[in-house]
Design a protein around this motif. Sequence first.
Motif, PDB file in Angstrom:
ATOM      1  N   ASP B  63       0.810  -1.214   0.000  1.00  0.00           N
ATOM      2  CA  ASP B  63       0.000   0.000   0.000  1.00  0.00           C
ATOM      3  C   ASP B  63       0.835   1.251   0.000  1.00  0.00           C
ATOM      4  O   ASP B  63       0.452   2.275  -0.529  1.00  0.00           O
ATOM      5  N   ARG B  64       1.974   1.170   0.718  1.00  0.00           N
ATOM      6  CA  ARG B  64       2.722   2.395   0.955  1.00  0.00           C
ATOM      7  C   ARG B  64       3.745   2.670  -0.116  1.00  0.00           C
ATOM      8  O   ARG B  64       4.526   3.619  -0.004  1.00  0.00           O
ATOM      9  N   TYR B  67       1.567   5.740  -2.712  1.00  0.00           N
ATOM     10  CA  TYR B  67       0.530   5.899  -1.700  1.00  0.00           C
ATOM     11  C   TYR B  67      -0.701   6.627  -2.207  1.00  0.00           C
ATOM     12  O   TYR B  67      -1.695   6.645  -1.517  1.00  0.00           O
ATOM     13  N   ALA B  70      -3.359   3.131  -3.997  1.00  0.00           N
ATOM     14  CA  ALA B  70      -2.842   1.971  -3.278  1.00  0.00           C
ATOM     15  C   ALA B  70      -3.438   0.669  -3.758  1.00  0.00           C
ATOM     16  O   ALA B  70      -2.812  -0.371  -3.622  1.00  0.00           O
ATOM     17  N   ASN B  74      -1.549  -3.177  -4.307  1.00  0.00           N
ATOM     18  CA  ASN B  74      -2.048  -4.398  -3.682  1.00  0.00           C
ATOM     19  C   ASN B  74      -2.280  -5.463  -4.724  1.00  0.00           C
ATOM     20  O   ASN B  74      -1.886  -6.615  -4.577  1.00  0.00           O
ATOM     21  N   THR B 149      -4.615   3.789   2.768  1.00  0.00           N
ATOM     22  CA  THR B 149      -3.835   2.562   2.748  1.00  0.00           C
ATOM     23  C   THR B 149      -4.801   1.444   3.075  1.00  0.00           C
ATOM     24  O   THR B 149      -5.166   1.226   4.211  1.00  0.00           O
ATOM     25  N   ASN B 151      -5.228  -2.202   2.150  1.00  0.00           N
ATOM     26  CA  ASN B 151      -4.995  -3.557   2.640  1.00  0.00           C
ATOM     27  C   ASN B 151      -6.247  -4.405   2.448  1.00  0.00           C
ATOM     28  O   ASN B 151      -6.698  -5.105   3.335  1.00  0.00           O
TER      29      ASN B 151
ATOM     30  N   CYS C  70       3.584   9.229   2.738  1.00  0.00           N
ATOM     31  CA  CYS C  70       2.130   9.131   2.638  1.00  0.00           C
ATOM     32  C   CYS C  70       1.380  10.126   3.513  1.00  0.00           C
ATOM     33  O   CYS C  70       0.314  10.601   3.143  1.00  0.00           O
TER      34      CYS C  70
END
Lengths: 166, 382, 197
Positions: B63-64, B67, B70, B74, B149, B151, C70
């Motif tokens: 994810d990061r 950013y 995201a 993934n 983010t 996930n 971020c």
Amino acid sequence: MNPAEEIKQLFPDSVVSVGQQIKKPLAIIKKEGLLEVAQKVKEMGFDNLSVITGIDYGDRFEVVYNFFSYVKKQNLVLKVVLGHENPEVASLASIWKVADWLERETYDLVGIKFRGHPNLKRILLPEGWMGHPLRKDYDMNVDQFVTIGEDGEDIVSTDGSNLLRR
Amino acid sequence: MKTDELLINMGPVHPSTHGVLRFKLTMDGEIIRNCEIVMGYLHRGTEKLGEMKTYMQFVPYTDRLDYISAFPNNYAYVKAVEELAGIEVPLRAEYIRVLTLELNRIVNHLVMIGSLLLDLGASTMIMYGFRERENALALFDMLCGARMTFNYIKPGGVREDMPEGFIPKLNEFINDMDMRIDDYEQLVSGNEIFMGRMKNIGVMSAQDAINYGMTGPSLRGHGVNYDIRKMEPYSVYPDLDFKACMRRECDSFARYMVRIDEMRESLHILKQVVDQMPQGKAETHAKYGIAPMTGAPTAVSTYFPRIFTPPPGEVYSRIEAPKGELGFYIVSDGTIKPYRIKIRSPSFCNLTAIPKMVEGLMIPDLIAAFGTIDVVLGDVDR
Amino acid sequence: MDPLTIDTTKIKITRRQPVTAIDKLNDTGLISTLLAAREREGLILFSTIDQVFNWARLSSLWPVTSGLACCAIEMMATSMAHHDISRFGMEIFRASPRQADLMFVAGTVTKRMAPRVKKLYEMMPDPKWVISVGSCANTGGPYHESYSVLKGVDLILPVDVYIPGCPPRPEAWLYGIIQLREKIKNRGYGAKWGLNK
């Protein structure tokens, strides 16, 4: 015909073996013949070099190149196996310009040297960093700190006393 | 009389929103003669951390990377793991994934256009862009609980199904966005000052662009129609009807216009996805692997184990991220943790073209050309 | 389109309104002023000037743009129209640290970037405050075990407020800024200008 098998026909002594990497044709090349094979691959129409990966197995290094051809819509994977002491291979920066930075990154993180590279310096870590982090024998317990030197360049040392508060 | 060359440093902290990147410019008066890029101020060692975590535990790190968008990160990682391990994904999960990917493409292009215009001095567009982005982030919030983010995409499907009331809100967003893109075109694309600053700036031939490893919308502004969704289709893209947007003039204005076109195409894809969404489960049963973790069965562990071992092998898989070609090269040795993960990030490879592109330009032109390459430092430095 | 409908009539205010007379006196800040005056052996007049300076300082803190990763995007989102940071007077992010008094350290501080962040802090004139935003700047965050990440920016800078989150929602940013304002209100900075001599 499979691009890997074409290469095996054209350079029978440079190719160690031919196989598949999950539906992509794979050819394992000896490191002496890499530059000629790469020239031929470029002529065959593979003008997109996607990624250069350096992998550290305990007893050897491997460098993997993934190619794609826009015109023929085919994939090709080349792999070079290097010994564990002083891994060195020819640089492809003169053929694909993107290999310039990809090879610098592989040198920085894995420690593989590229002969003939115009500017082989560290790219992601500062200049004086000790060790190559993605090797399996890199010591993660040593903390290295960076301070700014006289003319703005980075100085790396394990002693961070002039930077830290506690 | 002799002139000397001046070395100017556009240091890691500069007031544009792209992050910590350093340019060392050798100038002859106002003209740039040589540009050297120094990066690594955000190098966080993601690839080394990948070797210390299991496959499922690495998903938040992806994810990061980039950013701003995201979901594609993934998805690129999860697609590589699924190819390596041979996992099948249910159809509804694939449709939900494509929905999130295309929504994220719109968000990414909004931020890119906004920050490009902020660098050029216009602060209205970023306000509009972030206003639309808040609407999209409210949708993501409803879907997976996080704004940036996520996930959410896991090997085997998605983490949980869409909630009630998601589709009506999505339809509202799509209708709203249709009108707004026309607003943006009227505000920005016809503006004389904007066109004067962007046309014929940052010109590079198509052959050079391919050789320097440029991919994605930046390459499609050079007349090369390389869209991975069309060349090597993945997921449910073969069933969707869209076209890859391309422009032929190889300058910054073309690269900008490609993104406006892409936002419209993404809305078109979203409408089709909403129409074609199948019913059914979004998670899958595992085909192999260690038994699920003990404990109370939740929605995830009942169906798919958190710790699994793919067979030994290597895979490289790529997707069309909003910035370019994003690929993951994963080496597995048959244990629960990957042996090596290598991330092929689009921003890193697009950035190699900048030193060639800006020779002979002035510094404001460098900023305009650099803004259209769409670089995010999390992706460059990893 | 209204992204999030919050019914403000149903929100309970968590800070208790002052009820008794002593509570109300405490709330004005006069007692803390008098105590601060007694600590520094200064005059009550100068401690009231403290109050005025504190109010002026906290009402328009100007941040410097030092967003690293971020969390910088959430900083941009907080400063845009939906969650407005300009209600605190912070809408202009100064590019030069010489004109700023607040530094948001937003994002991962790597070892290579650490001396630059410290230099940026040293370039800011007094009085200055630092807010450490996000778990990467607080303690190293998800990258704690990495070889090139500094484990928290408080190893190199004195931090006033820590905002947890990865990344923290804009509502959490605003709460952290309100905490900083409370902190500034309760300190006496007039002493630093030597007004009590």
